[in-house]
Write a protein that holds these residues in place. Structure first.
Motif, short mmCIF file in Angstrom:
data_model
loop_
_atom_site.label_atom_id
_atom_site.label_comp_id
_atom_site.label_asym_id
_atom_site.label_seq_id
_atom_site.Cartn_x
_atom_site.Cartn_y
_atom_site.Cartn_z
N ALA A 111 4.08 -2.78 -9.12
CA ALA A 111 4.00 -2.25 -7.78
C ALA A 111 3.32 -0.89 -7.77
O ALA A 111 2.74 -0.52 -6.78
N VAL A 112 3.42 -0.16 -8.91
CA VAL A 112 2.81 1.16 -8.96
C VAL A 112 1.30 1.05 -8.91
O VAL A 112 0.64 1.91 -8.38
N GLY A 113 0.75 -0.05 -9.39
CA GLY A 113 -0.70 -0.24 -9.38
C GLY A 113 -1.16 -1.13 -8.24
O GLY A 113 -2.20 -1.75 -8.35
N ALA A 114 -0.41 -1.22 -7.17
CA ALA A 114 -0.76 -2.09 -6.05
C ALA A 114 -2.02 -1.58 -5.36
O ALA A 114 -2.45 -0.46 -5.57
N THR A 115 -2.60 -2.44 -4.54
CA THR A 115 -3.78 -2.03 -3.79
C THR A 115 -3.46 -2.00 -2.31
O THR A 115 -2.65 -2.77 -1.81
N SER A 116 -4.10 -1.10 -1.61
CA SER A 116 -3.91 -0.97 -0.17
C SER A 116 -4.80 -1.95 0.56
O SER A 116 -5.58 -2.68 -0.05
N GLU A 117 -4.72 -1.93 1.90
CA GLU A 117 -5.55 -2.82 2.71
C GLU A 117 -7.03 -2.55 2.47
O GLU A 117 -7.86 -3.44 2.59
N SER A 118 -7.39 -1.32 2.13
CA SER A 118 -8.79 -0.98 1.90
C SER A 118 -9.24 -1.36 0.51
O SER A 118 -10.41 -1.18 0.17
N SER B 19 -6.49 1.38 -5.15
CA SER B 19 -5.23 1.36 -5.86
C SER B 19 -4.31 2.44 -5.28
O SER B 19 -4.75 3.55 -4.99
N VAL B 20 -3.03 2.09 -5.09
CA VAL B 20 -2.06 3.03 -4.55
C VAL B 20 -1.05 3.32 -5.64
O VAL B 20 -0.31 2.44 -6.07
N GLY B 21 -1.01 4.55 -6.10
CA GLY B 21 -0.08 4.95 -7.15
C GLY B 21 0.95 5.92 -6.63
O GLY B 21 0.86 6.41 -5.50
N SER C 20 -0.61 15.64 0.70
CA SER C 20 -1.10 15.04 1.94
C SER C 20 -0.76 13.54 2.02
O SER C 20 -1.22 12.86 2.93
N GLY C 21 0.04 13.04 1.09
CA GLY C 21 0.41 11.63 1.08
C GLY C 21 1.43 11.30 2.15
O GLY C 21 2.02 12.17 2.79
N ILE C 22 1.67 10.00 2.31
CA ILE C 22 2.59 9.54 3.34
C ILE C 22 4.06 9.76 2.94
O ILE C 22 4.92 9.90 3.79
N GLY C 23 4.34 9.85 1.66
CA GLY C 23 5.71 9.87 1.18
C GLY C 23 6.54 11.10 1.50
O GLY C 23 7.64 10.96 2.06
N PRO C 24 6.11 12.29 1.13
CA PRO C 24 7.01 13.44 1.24
C PRO C 24 7.60 13.68 2.62
O PRO C 24 8.82 13.76 2.76
N GLU C 25 6.77 13.79 3.63
CA GLU C 25 7.32 14.10 4.96
C GLU C 25 8.11 12.94 5.54
O GLU C 25 9.15 13.14 6.16
N THR C 26 7.65 11.72 5.30
CA THR C 26 8.36 10.56 5.83
C THR C 26 9.73 10.43 5.18
O THR C 26 10.75 10.25 5.87
N GLY D 221 1.18 -0.42 -0.54
CA GLY D 221 0.02 -0.23 0.31
C GLY D 221 0.32 -0.12 1.79
O GLY D 221 -0.59 0.05 2.60
N ASN D 222 1.58 -0.20 2.20
CA ASN D 222 1.94 -0.05 3.61
C ASN D 222 1.72 1.39 4.04
O ASN D 222 2.25 2.31 3.43
N LYS D 223 0.96 1.60 5.09
CA LYS D 223 0.64 2.95 5.57
C LYS D 223 1.58 3.45 6.66
O LYS D 223 1.39 4.53 7.20
#
Length: 121
Positions: A1-8, A11-13, A21-27, A80-82
């Motif tokens: 899962a760590v090497g998954a790919t996004s819709e574009s 690779s999403v690590g 600036s990633g989606i994780g910290p603030e969410t 890869g979920n945004k």
């Protein structure tokens, strides 16, 4: 899962998700703050104990709950979920706004309880 790919197709690590600036910290911090604020206020109303006393009495359960929320948030992001989908009144922008308000509210509750030496509510 760590090497998954996004819709574009990129690779999403873990580093991408948790970058400044990633989606994780603030969410994730927002979700934890919303949970923490509501749980702390509810426990204060039912027991009359301040937040830090609540934490001291049940640190494992609180930590386990937070770990589950973190894991439940990270897995979709690593796949890869945004987090851009709106479902009824629940939208990513509303989640960020509510999370920010909860972060401020939780921090204010801790400061006020420390200054006053008693529960906020």
């Amino acid at each position: 899962a760590v090497g998954a790919t996004s819709e574009s197709g990129k690779s999403v690590g873990f580093g991408d998700v948790m970058a400044f600036s990633g989606i994780g910290p603030e969410t994730i911090n927002g979700r934890l703050a919303m949970l923490g604020f509501v749980a702390a206020v509810g426990a204060e109303l039912s027991t009359g104990e301040p937040v830090l006393q609540q934490w001291a009495q049940e640190p494992f359960l609180i930590f386990a709950t937070f770990a589950l929320i973190i894991a439940g948030s990270l897995v979709p992001f690593l796949q890869g979920n945004k987090n851009k989908e709106t479902v009824g009144p629940w939208s990513p922008s509303a989640e960020l706004l509510n999370g920010r308000a909860a972060m401020i509210g939780f921090a204010a509750m801790l400061v006020l309880e420390a200054v006053n030496g008693r529960p906020l509510i």
